[in-house]
Write a protein that holds these residues in place. Structure first.
Motif, mmCIF file in Angstrom:
data_model
loop_
_atom_site.group_PDB
_atom_site.id
_atom_site.type_symbol
_atom_site.label_atom_id
_atom_site.label_comp_id
_atom_site.label_asym_id
_atom_site.label_seq_id
_atom_site.Cartn_x
_atom_site.Cartn_y
_atom_site.Cartn_z
ATOM 1 N N ALA A 1 -0.839 11.732 -8.629
ATOM 2 C CA ALA A 1 -0.093 11.369 -7.416
ATOM 3 C C ALA A 1 -0.985 11.491 -6.183
ATOM 4 O O ALA A 1 -0.943 10.645 -5.278
ATOM 5 C CB ALA A 1 1.133 12.280 -7.271
ATOM 6 N N MET B 1 0.821 -1.200 0.000
ATOM 7 C CA MET B 1 0.000 0.000 0.000
ATOM 8 C C MET B 1 0.864 1.262 0.000
ATOM 9 O O MET B 1 0.548 2.236 -0.669
ATOM 10 C CB MET B 1 -0.882 -0.026 1.256
ATOM 11 C CG MET B 1 -2.187 0.677 1.111
ATOM 12 S SD MET B 1 -2.759 0.778 -0.580
ATOM 13 C CE MET B 1 -3.117 -0.949 -0.934
ATOM 14 N N ALA B 2 1.950 1.129 0.752
ATOM 15 C CA ALA B 2 2.852 2.290 0.837
ATOM 16 C C ALA B 2 3.360 2.696 -0.556
ATOM 17 O O ALA B 2 3.680 3.861 -0.784
ATOM 18 C CB ALA B 2 4.025 1.979 1.756
ATOM 19 N N ILE B 3 3.380 1.732 -1.473
ATOM 20 C CA ILE B 3 3.889 2.020 -2.827
ATOM 21 C C ILE B 3 3.079 3.118 -3.519
ATOM 22 O O ILE B 3 3.613 3.909 -4.286
ATOM 23 C CB ILE B 3 3.890 0.709 -3.673
ATOM 24 C CG1 ILE B 3 4.587 0.916 -5.016
ATOM 25 C CG2 ILE B 3 2.490 0.203 -3.956
ATOM 26 C CD1 ILE B 3 6.050 0.687 -4.950
ATOM 27 N N LEU B 4 1.780 3.180 -3.184
ATOM 28 C CA LEU B 4 0.929 4.201 -3.806
ATOM 29 C C LEU B 4 1.298 5.609 -3.355
ATOM 30 O O LEU B 4 0.934 6.590 -3.992
ATOM 31 C CB LEU B 4 -0.541 3.936 -3.479
ATOM 32 C CG LEU B 4 -1.182 2.755 -4.209
ATOM 33 C CD1 LEU B 4 -2.573 2.490 -3.677
ATOM 34 C CD2 LEU B 4 -1.233 3.027 -5.699
ATOM 35 N N THR B 5 1.999 5.707 -2.228
ATOM 36 C CA THR B 5 2.375 7.041 -1.765
ATOM 37 C C THR B 5 3.743 7.455 -2.326
ATOM 38 O O THR B 5 4.195 8.567 -2.078
ATOM 39 C CB THR B 5 2.419 7.109 -0.223
ATOM 40 O OG1 THR B 5 3.404 6.185 0.241
ATOM 41 C CG2 THR B 5 1.078 6.772 0.394
ATOM 42 N N MET C 1 -3.550 8.556 -5.767
ATOM 43 C CA MET C 1 -2.895 7.339 -5.282
ATOM 44 C C MET C 1 -2.666 7.428 -3.769
ATOM 45 O O MET C 1 -3.005 6.510 -3.014
ATOM 46 C CB MET C 1 -1.551 7.137 -6.007
ATOM 47 C CG MET C 1 -1.713 6.787 -7.467
ATOM 48 S SD MET C 1 -0.171 6.956 -8.394
ATOM 49 C CE MET C 1 0.680 5.483 -7.857
ATOM 50 N N ALA C 2 -2.097 8.539 -3.333
ATOM 51 C CA ALA C 2 -1.818 8.692 -1.905
ATOM 52 C C ALA C 2 -3.121 8.750 -1.100
ATOM 53 O O ALA C 2 -3.214 8.171 -0.009
ATOM 54 C CB ALA C 2 -0.989 9.956 -1.659
ATOM 55 N N MET D 1 7.921 13.727 -4.812
ATOM 56 C CA MET D 1 7.701 15.158 -5.011
ATOM 57 C C MET D 1 7.980 15.937 -3.722
ATOM 58 O O MET D 1 8.619 16.992 -3.739
ATOM 59 C CB MET D 1 6.257 15.414 -5.480
ATOM 60 C CG MET D 1 6.008 14.987 -6.916
ATOM 61 S SD MET D 1 4.258 14.682 -7.265
ATOM 62 C CE MET D 1 3.618 16.339 -7.283
ATOM 63 N N LEU D 2 7.479 15.394 -2.602
ATOM 64 C CA LEU D 2 7.633 16.106 -1.338
ATOM 65 C C LEU D 2 9.092 16.175 -0.908
ATOM 66 O O LEU D 2 9.537 17.177 -0.341
ATOM 67 C CB LEU D 2 6.802 15.438 -0.243
ATOM 68 C CG LEU D 2 5.283 15.542 -0.420
ATOM 69 C CD1 LEU D 2 4.553 14.629 0.551
ATOM 70 C CD2 LEU D 2 4.819 16.981 -0.268
ATOM 71 N N THR E 1 3.545 20.013 -6.550
ATOM 72 C CA THR E 1 3.883 19.669 -5.166
ATOM 73 C C THR E 1 3.155 20.566 -4.174
ATOM 74 O O THR E 1 2.613 20.075 -3.175
ATOM 75 C CB THR E 1 5.401 19.789 -4.938
ATOM 76 O OG1 THR E 1 6.059 19.059 -5.959
ATOM 77 C CG2 THR E 1 5.792 19.241 -3.588
ATOM 78 N N LEU F 1 -0.394 19.527 -3.798
ATOM 79 C CA LEU F 1 -0.606 18.127 -3.447
ATOM 80 C C LEU F 1 -1.424 17.935 -2.157
ATOM 81 O O LEU F 1 -2.355 17.125 -2.137
ATOM 82 C CB LEU F 1 0.754 17.433 -3.348
ATOM 83 C CG LEU F 1 0.767 15.907 -3.339
ATOM 84 C CD1 LEU F 1 0.117 15.350 -4.587
ATOM 85 C CD2 LEU F 1 2.204 15.401 -3.241
ATOM 86 N N PHE G 1 0.057 1.887 7.499
ATOM 87 C CA PHE G 1 1.059 1.434 6.533
ATOM 88 C C PHE G 1 2.319 2.219 6.813
ATOM 89 O O PHE G 1 2.265 3.290 7.437
ATOM 90 C CB PHE G 1 0.580 1.604 5.084
ATOM 91 C CG PHE G 1 0.255 3.006 4.687
ATOM 92 C CD1 PHE G 1 1.241 3.878 4.237
ATOM 93 C CD2 PHE G 1 -1.057 3.476 4.761
ATOM 94 C CE1 PHE G 1 0.939 5.173 3.875
ATOM 95 C CE2 PHE G 1 -1.365 4.778 4.390
ATOM 96 C CZ PHE G 1 -0.368 5.632 3.949
ATOM 97 N N PRO G 2 3.474 1.697 6.388
ATOM 98 C CA PRO G 2 4.721 2.378 6.730
ATOM 99 C C PRO G 2 4.720 3.792 6.167
ATOM 100 O O PRO G 2 4.415 3.999 4.996
ATOM 101 C CB PRO G 2 5.798 1.533 6.039
ATOM 102 C CG PRO G 2 5.147 0.261 5.664
ATOM 103 C CD PRO G 2 3.679 0.478 5.609
ATOM 104 N N PRO H 1 4.925 8.261 -5.450
ATOM 105 C CA PRO H 1 5.045 9.493 -6.251
ATOM 106 C C PRO H 1 4.945 10.752 -5.386
ATOM 107 O O PRO H 1 5.718 11.709 -5.571
ATOM 108 C CB PRO H 1 3.868 9.416 -7.221
ATOM 109 C CG PRO H 1 3.468 7.987 -7.254
ATOM 110 C CD PRO H 1 3.833 7.399 -5.933
ATOM 111 N N SER H 2 4.006 10.726 -4.429
ATOM 112 C CA SER H 2 3.864 11.897 -3.559
ATOM 113 C C SER H 2 5.136 12.118 -2.756
ATOM 114 O O SER H 2 5.612 13.251 -2.635
ATOM 115 C CB SER H 2 2.693 11.711 -2.591
ATOM 116 O OG SER H 2 1.492 11.654 -3.307
ATOM 117 N N TRP H 3 5.690 11.028 -2.224
ATOM 118 C CA TRP H 3 6.920 11.160 -1.440
ATOM 119 C C TRP H 3 8.055 11.749 -2.269
ATOM 120 O O TRP H 3 8.799 12.607 -1.794
ATOM 121 C CB TRP H 3 7.354 9.801 -0.868
ATOM 122 C CG TRP H 3 6.773 9.503 0.482
ATOM 123 C CD1 TRP H 3 6.047 8.402 0.827
ATOM 124 C CD2 TRP H 3 6.876 10.289 1.677
ATOM 125 N NE1 TRP H 3 5.676 8.463 2.150
ATOM 126 C CE2 TRP H 3 6.170 9.600 2.691
ATOM 127 C CE3 TRP H 3 7.483 11.506 1.987
ATOM 128 C CZ2 TRP H 3 6.066 10.089 3.994
ATOM 129 C CZ3 TRP H 3 7.371 12.005 3.284
ATOM 130 C CH2 TRP H 3 6.672 11.295 4.265
#
Lengths: 281, 278
Positions: free
Chosen positions: B89, A1-5, B92-93, A11-12, B150, B153, B103-104, A7-9
């Motif tokens: 993005a 699930m973490a994989i979906l975050t 998805m998040a 960018m951030l 960004t 976001l 989740f981690p 792209p956001s990570w």
């Protein structure tokens, strides 16, 4: 699930975390834009020179003053309009569309138009004051008038947000407490004060926080209306950092101011995060 | 709630709403009317509200400059590209945050999003300006698109999680028992069901991008200037040229006004779902 975050990570990290670290690094250096002399490490000199100085505390005060005036304008009007719209009178949908519009418009265009309307000689606002027999005001040229003018224009754009949040909260409230209070003979004002308002508290709390944070961030409207003037009367923290960094071209000193701005807004992040976590439970 | 209270109370309410709506609309009307006035009528005292001979001169002045069209086109393309990236993005998040309690990296992500949303832009733009110029990316559209995406976001994720929470969980669960991977569930089941929410979120994010000023005023040169920067350029002139300035402003805000009128129900629904989530 973490994989979906992911792209956001990415960018951030690239555009938030890295710049933040670079900002702290720059704040300890003497870099200037366009200078032929390479910057060097200066320790905490920038902080000593700029942050712990009347200039910065002055800008902080201006920011807080404009924020406070704005809140006093936005909340009574925004909540009032929401209560009126919630009565669902004929034409409410049309009123709602009209009242919503200012929130969506380009702030730069809004700022310019208000600048024209607030012009002390040619502006339509002073003409209106004249016509109804009040005295003209030197809106953007006098210390307090300019602060009020900025708070007014910002409020004109953000009242719709307060109104929408309140309206959404009102339509999710149960009807029965109101009925009961009314049957007991409470006046409309007392029903609002002792029944509606307490139930609106959680949403109003979040709305106030969003508005405080956004007022602290306010830049474009001030940039267009006064650029911080007259003198430094409307120079907020953001404007000050801009002037030091991009007018005086002192990158290191501006970065130190930036770090200070981030630090003084820290209570707002903590409160916001706490409110968000509380609402998830 | 049905209309209650006395007749007089109703009239008072309608009166107040009328005054407020007039105050909300007047600056828009004034921009448009100034944009079709001659210089003489613009500065007339008492002001001329409707009785003046309209002119297209101010618009012609804008349209004649090749810069204007390039800037308008660039603003549209930067808006669209950054919106697509941000909403993709963000969706998805938002799915991860809305559907999975643990989740981690969940808590750091939440905290970072609040920080990005709340931090005054200037704090980041001072170092970003340095980074961008060192990397030779000043006046580069792609750099601006990434930055826009960004900073918007957190808002996209906040709105999207509201929409995703409204999708019934049962649909996903049956797919998962059939052996579909989480990513597949997201792509084949959630995305189509969340389409209306994605549309509403895209509209909001596009508005924010269209209106953005701080990023382009610092990072755009001649090749990636956007409309708000172009409009703000009118004030640096000694004599303020209100006519063309109003025309440029009108061309920035009229598309927004038309759009708002067309889709206002969905806009209100979108924001409201976020507000009353708690």
């Amino acid at each position: 699930m973490a994989i979906l975050t992911l792209p956001s990570w990415l960018m951030l990290i690239a555009l938030f975390a890295v710049p933040l670290v670079v900002g702290v690094y720059l704040s300890t250096r003497s870099d200037k834009i366009g200078s032929f002399v390479p910057g060097r490490a200066v320790g905490l000199d920038n902080y000593r020179r700029d942050v712990f100085q009347p200039g910065f505390t002055g800008a902080l005060t201006v920011t807080l003053v404009i924020t406070a005036i704005g809140l006093l304008i936005q909340f009574p009007i925004g909540v009032g309009l929401a209560l009126l719209l919630h009565r669902n009178l004929r034409g409410s949908a049309v009123f709602r569309t009209a009242l919503l519009l200012p929130m969506l418009l380009t702030p730069v265009a809004v700022g310019l138009m208000w600048r024209f309307m607030l012009d002390s000689d040619l502006g339509v606002i002073n003409w209106l004051l004249d016509t109804v027999g009040l005295s003209r005001i030197g809106w953007l040229g006098e210390k307090w008038a300019a602060r009020v003018a900025i708070a007014l224009v910002d409020s004109w754009q953000s009242i719709p947000f307060v109104m929408l949040m309140t309206l959404a909260a009102l339509s999710s409230l149960p009807e029965s407490p109101h009925e009961a209070a009314r049957v007991d003979g409470a006046s409309a004002w007392r029903v609002f004060r002792f029944v509606t308002l307490p139930m609106l508290r959680p949403v109003l709390y979040i709305t106030v926080m969003i508005r405080v944070v956004d007022s602290l961030k306010l830049f474009d409207i001030i940039f267009i209306l006064t650029k911080g003037g007259p003198g430094k009367a409307t120079e907020t923290m953001g404007l000050q950092a801009y002037n030091v960094g991009f007018v005086a071209l002192q990158t290191g000193r501006a970065a130190a101011l930036g770090v200070a701005v981030a630090a003084v807004t820290l209570p707002a992040y903590v409160l916001w995060l706490r409110a968000q976590r509380a609402s998830q439970r | 709630m049905s209309a209650r209270g006395s007749r007089a109370g109703r009239w008072l309410s309608v009166g107040l709403l009328t005054v407020a709506s007039a105050a909300a609309l007047f600056p828009v009307f004034w921009t448009i009317s100034t944009s079709v006035k001659n210089r003489v009528d613009t500065f007339a005292n008492p002001p001329k509200f409707v009785r003046f001979a309209p002119t297209a001169k101010n618009y012609r002045k804008l349209f004649d400059s090749p810069d204007f069209w390039r800037i308008y086109g660039d603003t549209i393309s930067i808006t669209l590209a950054s919106t697509a990236l941000c909403v993709l993005a963000g969706t998805m998040a938002a799915y991860a945050l809305a559907r999975h309690r643990r989740f981690p990296g969940r808590r750091p992500l939440e905290a970072t999003l609040v920080l990005v949303r709340a931090m005054p832009g200037m704090v980041l733009m001072i170092p970003i300006y340095q980074i961008v110029t060192r990397l030779d990316l000043y006046d580069n559209r792609w750099a601006m698109i990434l930055i826009y995406a960004t900073i918007n976001l957190p808002f996209a994720i906040w709105l999207m999680s509201g929409f995703i929470e409204q999708i019934p969980v049962e649909v996903e669960e049956s797919a998962r028992t059939d052996g579909a991977s989480p990513v597949r569930v997201f792509w084949n089941i959630i995305l189509p069901l969340a389409a209306p929410g994605i549309a509403a979120t895209s509209i909001f994010v596009a508005l924010l991008a269209w209106n953005e000023f701080l990023v382009p005023v610092l990072l755009a040169g001649q090749h990636s200037k956007t409309l708000p920067v172009y409009i703000s350029g009118f004030i640096s002139n000694r004599t303020l040229d209100w006519g063309p300035m109003a025309a440029a402003s009108a061309l920035a805000i009229v598309p927004i006004a038309v759009f708002t009128a067309l889709i206002q129900r969905r806009l209100v629904g979108g924001l409201s779902s976020g507000a009353v989530k708690e």
